[in-house]
Design an enzyme around this catalytic site. Structure first.
Site, short mmCIF file in Angstrom:
data_model
loop_
_atom_site.label_atom_id
_atom_site.label_comp_id
_atom_site.label_asym_id
_atom_site.label_seq_id
_atom_site.Cartn_x
_atom_site.Cartn_y
_atom_site.Cartn_z
N CYS A 41 -16.12 -1.90 -22.04
CA CYS A 41 -17.54 -2.12 -21.73
C CYS A 41 -18.05 -3.47 -22.24
O CYS A 41 -18.95 -4.06 -21.64
CB CYS A 41 -18.39 -0.99 -22.32
SG CYS A 41 -18.04 0.63 -21.59
N CYS A 84 -13.14 -0.93 -16.11
CA CYS A 84 -13.72 0.42 -16.12
C CYS A 84 -12.61 1.46 -16.11
O CYS A 84 -12.49 2.28 -15.21
CB CYS A 84 -14.64 0.59 -14.91
SG CYS A 84 -15.79 1.97 -15.04
N CYS A 137 -25.61 -0.24 -16.05
CA CYS A 137 -24.74 0.92 -16.07
C CYS A 137 -25.39 2.05 -16.88
O CYS A 137 -25.59 1.92 -18.10
CB CYS A 137 -23.39 0.55 -16.68
SG CYS A 137 -22.24 1.94 -16.77
N CYS A 189 -17.68 -6.02 -19.63
CA CYS A 189 -18.15 -5.60 -18.31
C CYS A 189 -19.45 -6.31 -17.95
O CYS A 189 -20.44 -6.22 -18.70
CB CYS A 189 -18.35 -4.09 -18.31
SG CYS A 189 -19.05 -3.47 -16.76
N GLU A 216 0.82 -1.21 0.00
CA GLU A 216 0.00 0.00 0.00
C GLU A 216 0.86 1.26 0.00
O GLU A 216 0.53 2.24 -0.65
CB GLU A 216 -0.96 0.01 1.19
CG GLU A 216 -2.13 -0.95 1.05
CD GLU A 216 -2.95 -0.70 -0.20
OE1 GLU A 216 -3.18 0.47 -0.56
OE2 GLU A 216 -3.37 -1.68 -0.85
#
Length: 358
Positions: free
Chosen positions: A226, A219, A235, A229, A66
């Site tokens: 798309c 995305c 959406c 997706c 992180e």
């Protein structure tokens, strides 16, 4: 009267945010978490910090990754992560290393404050927290270099807490589902009000990571995939011709600096940690000042080039002169080899002046 208009504007934003939250709650009845997790299980990348929830190194691996991933791409981080875990196999060994060791290993990754904050956090965890991460986001945010995003990520990934680390990927997914500009959405409130629907799988850690992964691979900011997706039926962005557009970000302007390099015949360069700069503070650098067309009579012009550091774009004018005497705050460093940590910014300068000796 200006303050009345300002108050009206704030009221409208609150109302709009409230409407968006209600609409989102209605809109995610299609079971967002289940679909995201199904995609994640079949498409997630094999990344070295993704270890079992029962792994003894889960805190260390997640903490290290992180910190490294802050404003840095995954593919850039992977070799550094492997190098770190090879030299420091656990949190305890990392906590015992010196600042110079960690900076040397971090060399080239940039944003060096992260390395110092990582070391400071590791020492606190090992020496004061029995190598255990606190279980609340507010407590985690008290560690050096950890803000709201990283605290949520660590709490969710280590303890399976029902939370989401809100980054650009997450914002993009939610704003496209609603076909609403990001600045019109209060993401914290939206997630808080939608908890019962978002966190209904028991796999909170996976869902947190799946959202970020989905935003990075499907995305995407430009040319979203798309066709692949599994959220597209629900959406609004995909299913409308009047797609929203976020405000264009202002292009960063170049900052002009003059760089003055003291050199000697032994192929050494004089560096100092006393430059009065907001970036790379307290690191080894030549003399650097804001651009000034005067006071360069004793210096030889070498080159002009552009560089980027952190979120700044720099235009650098490089000057040099040979001298055996240097100011008191400077020390000589070899152009060929250096055991001490040298930031990439300085290495690029060294590469330029090294051409004078060829």
């Amino acid at each position: 009267m200006w303050y009345r208009g300002r108050n009206r504007s704030k009221t409208l934003c609150v109302i709009l945010s409230f409407i968006i939250i209600i609409f989102f709650n209605m809109h995610i009845d299609f079971n967002l978490s289940k679909k995201i997790l199904t995609w994640y299980d079949n498409n997630k990348r094999n990344l070295p910090w993704r270890v079992s929830k029962n792994s003894k190194n889960i805190l260390y691996y997640r903490l290290l990754s992180e910190f490294m991933l802050q404003q840095t791409k995954v593919n850039t981080v992977i070799p550094y992560f492997l190098k770190f875990t090879s030299k420091f196999p656990n949190l305890t060994s990392l906590s015992k290393c010196s600042e110079n060791e960690i900076l040397k290993l971090w060399e080239g990754l940039g944003y060096y404050r992260r390395a110092r904050s990582l070391l400071a956090t590791a020492k606190i965890l090992v020496n004061k927290k029995n190598s255990k991460l606190p279980k609340t986001i507010e407590e985690i945010k008290k560690f050096p270099g950890i803000g709201n995003y990283t605290a949520n990520a660590l709490c969710g990934l280590v303890y399976n807490t029902p939370t989401i680390a809100i980054d650009g990927n997450v914002k993009r997914i939610f704003s496209r589902l609603l076909n609403t500009r990001e600045e019109n959405i209060n993401f914290e409130k939206l997630i808080e009000k939608s908890k019962s629907k978002l966190f209904n799988s028991g796999r909170n850690a996976d869902f947190l990571e799946a959202l970020m992964e989905f935003g990075a691979l499907v995305c995407k900011p430009q040319l979203p995939n798309c066709n692949k997706c599994n959220l597209k039926k629900n959406c609004k962005y995909y299913n409308t011709l009047s797609k929203f557009k976020n405000k264009n970000k202002k292009k960063a302007e170049f900052l002009n600096y003059d760089v003055f390099c003291y050199l000697n015949k032994k192929q050494q360069i004089a560096l100092t940690k006393k430059n009065n700069l907001g970036f790379l503070k307290e690191f080894n650098l030549p003399k650097i000042v804001k651009y000034n067309k005067h006071n360069k009579d004793k210096w030889n012009f070498l080159n002009r080039y552009n560089n980027s550091i952190s979120n700044k774009k720099l235009r650098l004018n490089l000057y040099y002169r040979f001298s055996n005497k240097i100011p008191a705050d400077f020390s000589w460093y070899s152009l060929k080899a250096h055991k001490e940590f040298i930031p990439t910014f300085t290495k690029k300068i060294i590469k330029q002046v090294s051409n004078l000796f060829q």
